[in-house]
Design an enzyme around this catalytic site. Structure first.
Site, PDB file in Angstrom:
ATOM      1  CB  ALA A 127       3.838   6.427  -3.035  1.00  0.00           C
ATOM      2  CG  HIS A 151      -1.712   1.256   1.402  1.00  0.00           C
ATOM      3  ND1 HIS A 151      -2.641   1.682   0.481  1.00  0.00           N
ATOM      4  CD2 HIS A 151      -1.707   2.194   2.390  1.00  0.00           C
ATOM      5  CE1 HIS A 151      -3.188   2.814   0.888  1.00  0.00           C
ATOM      6  NE2 HIS A 151      -2.636   3.150   2.044  1.00  0.00           N
ATOM      7  CB  SER A 152       0.604   4.291   0.473  1.00  0.00           C
ATOM      8  OG  SER A 152       0.935   5.653   0.435  1.00  0.00           O
ATOM      9  CE1 TYR A 153       8.324   6.920   0.338  1.00  0.00           C
ATOM     10  CE2 TYR A 153       9.136   4.913   1.344  1.00  0.00           C
ATOM     11  CZ  TYR A 153       9.375   6.136   0.751  1.00  0.00           C
ATOM     12  OH  TYR A 153      10.662   6.559   0.557  1.00  0.00           O
TER      13      TYR A 153
END
Length: 422
Positions: free
Chosen positions: A323, A292-294
């Site tokens: 990201a 997820h994300s980073y």
């Protein structure tokens, strides 16, 4: 008589000038103090006046909160959701209270991982010395021995720790949307072993040692008698303190410093370290990742560092609002091609779940997570991710079965030809 008055006028004039100078000096001191005050304070500082102490409960019970049967955090007495603004006009105090609750939530999730999911901690680094800081990840009992499937979970950046997607969701919505526990239990039910990474546990925070008083500088008036200097300093200091305390009375926070954890000082380092010391040594033939994300950026960095190993071991990767940026991270053409075939990124979007979206970069397909909220993308795409993994694995097994069939057919034909020759 008149002559006497004329003679006294110069003296009176001198006294008047001296008195005016004294008054002017006092006004100058007040002006200087006011300027000094204005240079030191701001609106945030003014809001700290009369702030309650930063002492908060240590358990959910002391906070008077608990998770109900729907795994939602509710007040024990009122049944209401968590209220951030417990005290009006005290934002800093409310924030500190929220952070204190967040630390309790972190420990609560750890307990769920250990008791509900039967997972155990693995200490990082794997060879710690007695006095160095350490971190940990969570492993299912068969994380290294399961010969079939392994699921690796990588969260985003921030305050979240192992087992969490988003603290905000845990506190304001429920445990299912905010934690990784649904992913863990579903994976175990489907025969996966599981590794839960902890990419934000990068350092040990310790209190800074108190600074010793500085020695007098060469410009200090050391030729003055010590007693006179002390009286002068006390007088000036008392004036300033009295002036300041009329406007501000802030609580001082403890100054701390961070000691990085060896080879785990960042999310990228952590993911690489876990790959080298755990994932690469696992028996699983098929490895899957949810990032997820980073965490997606950290995964791409892992590919940059261990490209061939990752390609040989990974079966599929599910990214949620990742990201990563293949241009800024300077990924190879081979990595980009591999990601197009083996990755899918569920991104925040107003479109219905799984709706294909235009790719922004030539890396992996993008589909809608069915929500515009970044922190909800993992939970909203939960079922789609496991369907994606199942489809990829089924296609791989069909391909392997076809290859095996071709090999058998080729061998059978070869033996038949030899028999006819004989």
């Amino acid at each position: 008589m008149l002559s006497h008055l004329r003679a006294a006028i110069p003296t009176l004039f001198i006294v008047w000038i001296a008195m005016a100078q004294v008054a002017g000096q006092e006004d100058k001191e007040k002006t200087t103090a006011l300027k000094d005050l204005l240079s030191r304070i701001d609106l945030d500082e003014l809001m700290k006046k009369d702030e309650p102490p930063f002492t908060f409960p240590k358990t959910l019970e002391e906070f008077e909160y608990a998770f109900n049967e729907y795994r939602q955090l509710r007040h024990i007495k009122t049944g209401e959701p968590f209220v951030f603004n417990a005290r009006e006009d005290l934002h800093r105090w409310n924030q500190k209270r929220y952070e204190a609750l967040g630390e309790i939530i972190t420990q609560y999730v750890y307990e769920l991982l250990e008791k509900k999911c039967n997972m155990t901690k693995a200490i990082l680094p794997v060879d710690p010395t007695d006095d160095e800081p350490t971190s940990f990840i969570y492993l299912s009992p068969d994380a290294l021995s399961n010969p079939s499937k392994l699921l690796v979970l990588i969260q985003g950046s921030g305050v979240v720790r192992a087992g969490q997607w988003a603290r905000r969701l845990i506190i304001n919505q429920d445990l299912d949307s905010g934690t990784q526990i649904p992913f863990i239990t579903r994976a175990m039910e489907e025969g996966y072993s599981v590794m839960v990474l902890n990419p934000n546990e990068n350092y040990l925070e310790v209190e800074k040692p108190s600074k010793s008083s500085p020695l007098p500088s060469p410009t200090d008036p050391l030729d003055e008698p010590a007693e006179k200097r002390e009286r002068k300093d006390d007088k000036e200091g008392k004036k300033k303190r009295e002036f300041y305390e009329k406007y501000r009375n802030p609580q001082k926070e403890t100054e701390t410093e961070r000691i990085p954890i060896r080879e785990n000082g960042s999310s990228e380092e952590h993911v690489l370290y876990v790959w080298d010391h755990f994932v690469s040594k696992a028996a699983a033939k098929n490895v899957f990742i949810v990032a997820h994300s980073y965490g997606g950026l950290s995964f791409v960095e892992l590919m940059n560092q261990r490209e061939m190993q990752v390609k040989n071991r990974l079966c599929a990767v599910a990214l949620t609002d990742s990201a990563h940026n293949i241009w800024l991270q300077e990924t190879s053409k081979g990595t980009q091609d591999w990601m197009q075939q083996h990755c899918c990124n569920w991104v925040s979007s107003p479109e219905p779940l799984d709706t294909p979206l235009d790719p922004m970069l030539p890396d992996c397909p993008r589909v809608s997570a069915g929500t515009e909220r970044h922190e909800l993308t993992s939970w909203m795409s939960f079922n789609s991710i496991f369907s994606f993994f199942s489809d990829v694995l089924a296609a791989k097994e069909d391909e392997e079965a076809e290859e095996t069939s071709n090999i058998v057919t080729t061998r059978s034909s070869s033996l038949k030809n030899k028999h006819q020759d004989l």
